[in-house]
Design a protein around this motif. Structure first.
Motif, PDB file in Angstrom:
ATOM      1  N   PRO A  62       8.484  18.532  -2.436  1.00 55.62           N
ATOM      2  CA  PRO A  62       8.414  17.443  -1.469  1.00 55.62           C
ATOM      3  C   PRO A  62       9.587  16.482  -1.593  1.00 55.62           C
ATOM      4  N   SER A  63      10.037  15.997  -0.461  1.00 50.28           N
ATOM      5  CA  SER A  63      11.141  15.036  -0.443  1.00 50.28           C
ATOM      6  C   SER A  63      10.636  13.673  -0.888  1.00 50.28           C
ATOM      7  N   THR A  64      11.558  12.776  -1.142  1.00 50.16           N
ATOM      8  CA  THR A  64      11.200  11.414  -1.527  1.00 50.16           C
ATOM      9  C   THR A  64      10.382  10.756  -0.424  1.00 50.16           C
ATOM     10  N   ARG A  65      10.772  10.979   0.818  1.00 48.70           N
ATOM     11  CA  ARG A  65      10.040  10.394   1.952  1.00 48.70           C
ATOM     12  C   ARG A  65       8.616  10.935   2.003  1.00 48.70           C
ATOM     13  N   GLU A  66       8.439  12.241   1.768  1.00 46.30           N
ATOM     14  CA  GLU A  66       7.100  12.821   1.764  1.00 46.30           C
ATOM     15  C   GLU A  66       6.256  12.212   0.651  1.00 46.30           C
ATOM     16  N   GLN A  67       6.869  12.005  -0.510  1.00 53.26           N
ATOM     17  CA  GLN A  67       6.152  11.393  -1.622  1.00 53.26           C
ATOM     18  C   GLN A  67       5.747   9.963  -1.274  1.00 53.26           C
ATOM     19  N   GLN A  68       6.628   9.222  -0.617  1.00 57.25           N
ATOM     20  CA  GLN A  68       6.312   7.855  -0.207  1.00 57.25           C
ATOM     21  C   GLN A  68       5.137   7.849   0.775  1.00 57.25           C
ATOM     22  N   LEU A  69       5.174   8.773   1.740  1.00 57.47           N
ATOM     23  CA  LEU A  69       4.099   8.836   2.731  1.00 57.47           C
ATOM     24  C   LEU A  69       2.776   9.237   2.091  1.00 57.47           C
ATOM     25  N   GLU A  70       2.808  10.165   1.140  1.00 57.17           N
ATOM     26  CA  GLU A  70       1.579  10.566   0.454  1.00 57.17           C
ATOM     27  C   GLU A  70       1.000   9.401  -0.337  1.00 57.17           C
ATOM     28  N   ALA A  71       1.845   8.612  -0.983  1.00 57.16           N
ATOM     29  CA  ALA A  71       1.376   7.439  -1.722  1.00 57.16           C
ATOM     30  C   ALA A  71       0.775   6.409  -0.766  1.00 57.16           C
ATOM     31  N   GLU A  72       1.425   6.215   0.386  1.00 56.36           N
ATOM     32  CA  GLU A  72       0.912   5.271   1.375  1.00 56.36           C
ATOM     33  C   GLU A  72      -0.431   5.729   1.918  1.00 56.36           C
ATOM     34  N   ILE A  73      -0.586   7.020   2.159  1.00 53.91           N
ATOM     35  CA  ILE A  73      -1.864   7.560   2.637  1.00 53.91           C
ATOM     36  C   ILE A  73      -2.956   7.315   1.601  1.00 53.91           C
ATOM     37  N   ALA A  74      -2.640   7.541   0.334  1.00 53.49           N
ATOM     38  CA  ALA A  74      -3.620   7.307  -0.728  1.00 53.49           C
ATOM     39  C   ALA A  74      -4.024   5.835  -0.770  1.00 53.49           C
ATOM     40  N   ASP A  75      -3.057   4.919  -0.657  1.00 56.03           N
ATOM     41  CA  ASP A  75      -3.353   3.482  -0.668  1.00 56.03           C
ATOM     42  C   ASP A  75      -4.230   3.098   0.536  1.00 56.03           C
ATOM     43  N   LEU A  76      -3.876   3.615   1.708  1.00 54.12           N
ATOM     44  CA  LEU A  76      -4.638   3.284   2.911  1.00 54.12           C
ATOM     45  C   LEU A  76      -6.048   3.867   2.861  1.00 54.12           C
ATOM     46  N   THR A  77      -6.186   5.063   2.313  1.00 54.35           N
ATOM     47  CA  THR A  77      -7.507   5.684   2.170  1.00 54.35           C
ATOM     48  C   THR A  77      -8.375   4.844   1.245  1.00 54.35           C
ATOM     49  N   GLN A  78      -7.808   4.384   0.150  1.00 52.33           N
ATOM     50  CA  GLN A  78      -8.551   3.541  -0.782  1.00 52.33           C
ATOM     51  C   GLN A  78      -8.942   2.226  -0.109  1.00 52.33           C
ATOM     52  N   ALA A  79      -8.007   1.601   0.609  1.00 48.66           N
ATOM     53  CA  ALA A  79      -8.296   0.342   1.290  1.00 48.66           C
ATOM     54  C   ALA A  79      -9.393   0.528   2.335  1.00 48.66           C
ATOM     55  N   LEU A  80      -9.378   1.643   3.053  1.00 56.54           N
ATOM     56  CA  LEU A  80     -10.405   1.923   4.054  1.00 56.54           C
ATOM     57  C   LEU A  80     -11.768   2.066   3.383  1.00 56.54           C
ATOM     58  N   GLY A  81     -11.800   2.773   2.265  1.00 55.44           N
ATOM     59  CA  GLY A  81     -13.064   2.928   1.536  1.00 55.44           C
ATOM     60  C   GLY A  81     -13.597   1.592   1.062  1.00 55.44           C
ATOM     61  N   GLU A  82     -12.722   0.742   0.547  1.00 50.70           N
ATOM     62  CA  GLU A  82     -13.136  -0.580   0.078  1.00 50.70           C
ATOM     63  C   GLU A  82     -13.632  -1.440   1.239  1.00 50.70           C
ATOM     64  N   ALA A  83     -12.955  -1.374   2.383  1.00 54.28           N
ATOM     65  CA  ALA A  83     -13.377  -2.142   3.554  1.00 54.28           C
ATOM     66  C   ALA A  83     -14.728  -1.654   4.058  1.00 54.28           C
ATOM     67  N   HIS A  84     -14.937  -0.348   4.043  1.00 49.62           N
ATOM     68  CA  HIS A  84     -16.210   0.225   4.484  1.00 49.62           C
ATOM     69  C   HIS A  84     -17.341  -0.246   3.566  1.00 49.62           C
ATOM     70  N   LEU A  85     -17.085  -0.217   2.268  1.00 48.13           N
ATOM     71  CA  LEU A  85     -18.075  -0.670   1.304  1.00 48.13           C
ATOM     72  C   LEU A  85     -18.382  -2.156   1.497  1.00 48.13           C
ATOM     73  N   ALA A  86     -17.359  -2.973   1.700  1.00 49.49           N
ATOM     74  CA  ALA A  86     -17.554  -4.404   1.917  1.00 49.49           C
ATOM     75  C   ALA A  86     -18.379  -4.640   3.180  1.00 49.49           C
ATOM     76  N   ALA A  87     -18.113  -3.875   4.228  1.00 47.51           N
ATOM     77  CA  ALA A  87     -18.868  -4.026   5.475  1.00 47.51           C
ATOM     78  C   ALA A  87     -20.332  -3.659   5.259  1.00 47.51           C
ATOM     79  N   ARG A  88     -20.608  -2.632   4.486  1.00 46.15           N
ATOM     80  CA  ARG A  88     -21.997  -2.230   4.203  1.00 46.15           C
ATOM     81  C   ARG A  88     -22.710  -3.310   3.408  1.00 46.15           C
ATOM     82  N   VAL A  89     -22.021  -3.876   2.416  1.00 46.76           N
ATOM     83  CA  VAL A  89     -22.615  -4.941   1.606  1.00 46.76           C
ATOM     84  C   VAL A  89     -22.903  -6.150   2.491  1.00 46.76           C
ATOM     85  N   TRP A  90     -21.953  -6.532   3.338  1.00 48.99           N
ATOM     86  CA  TRP A  90     -22.143  -7.667   4.248  1.00 48.99           C
ATOM     87  C   TRP A  90     -23.331  -7.426   5.176  1.00 48.99           C
TER      88      TRP A  90
END
Length: 105
Positions: A62-90
């Motif tokens: 994988p190129s550096t750009r692909e690695q950057q995009l994969e890291a960003e996807i992982a961060d966004l997936t985690q943030a989405l999961g946390e937001a979903h959990l927060a919404a359920r708790v609320w």
């Protein structure tokens, strides 16, 4: 440490494409480029594995750009999961104070 390639990437692409097209053999291409047959074989393998980017970078993977995009996807997936959990708790908290909503399942 490997010595830098004396053959530019664009020339490698031209050589590999002429071999793939059957215009020249690996041995003939190596003689014309004044490199070993093994080098030409490596270029061909890299090209087939990674396309042009493999020849420019001199490696496959994988190129550096692909690695950057994969890291960003992982961060966004985690943030989405946390937001979903927060919404359920609320929502659960709101139901406890206000009673069940019509949309709760």
């Amino acid at each position: 440490m490997a010595r830098p390639s004396a053959v530019p990437a664009e020339e490698k692409v031209r050589i590999v494409l002429s071999i793939l097209a059957g215009e020249v053999s690996v041995a003939e291409a190596a003689r014309q480029a004044k490199v070993s047959e093994q080098s030409v074989g490596n270029w061909k393998r890299q090209f087939l594995e990674s396309g042009r980017s493999g020849l420019v970078a001199g490696k496959s993977g994988p190129s550096t750009r692909e690695q950057q995009l994969e890291a960003e996807i992982a961060d966004l997936t985690q943030a989405l999961g946390e937001a979903h959990l927060a919404a359920r708790v609320w929502k659960k908290s709101a139901e406890g104070r206000l009673g069940p909503s019509r949309t709760s399942r």
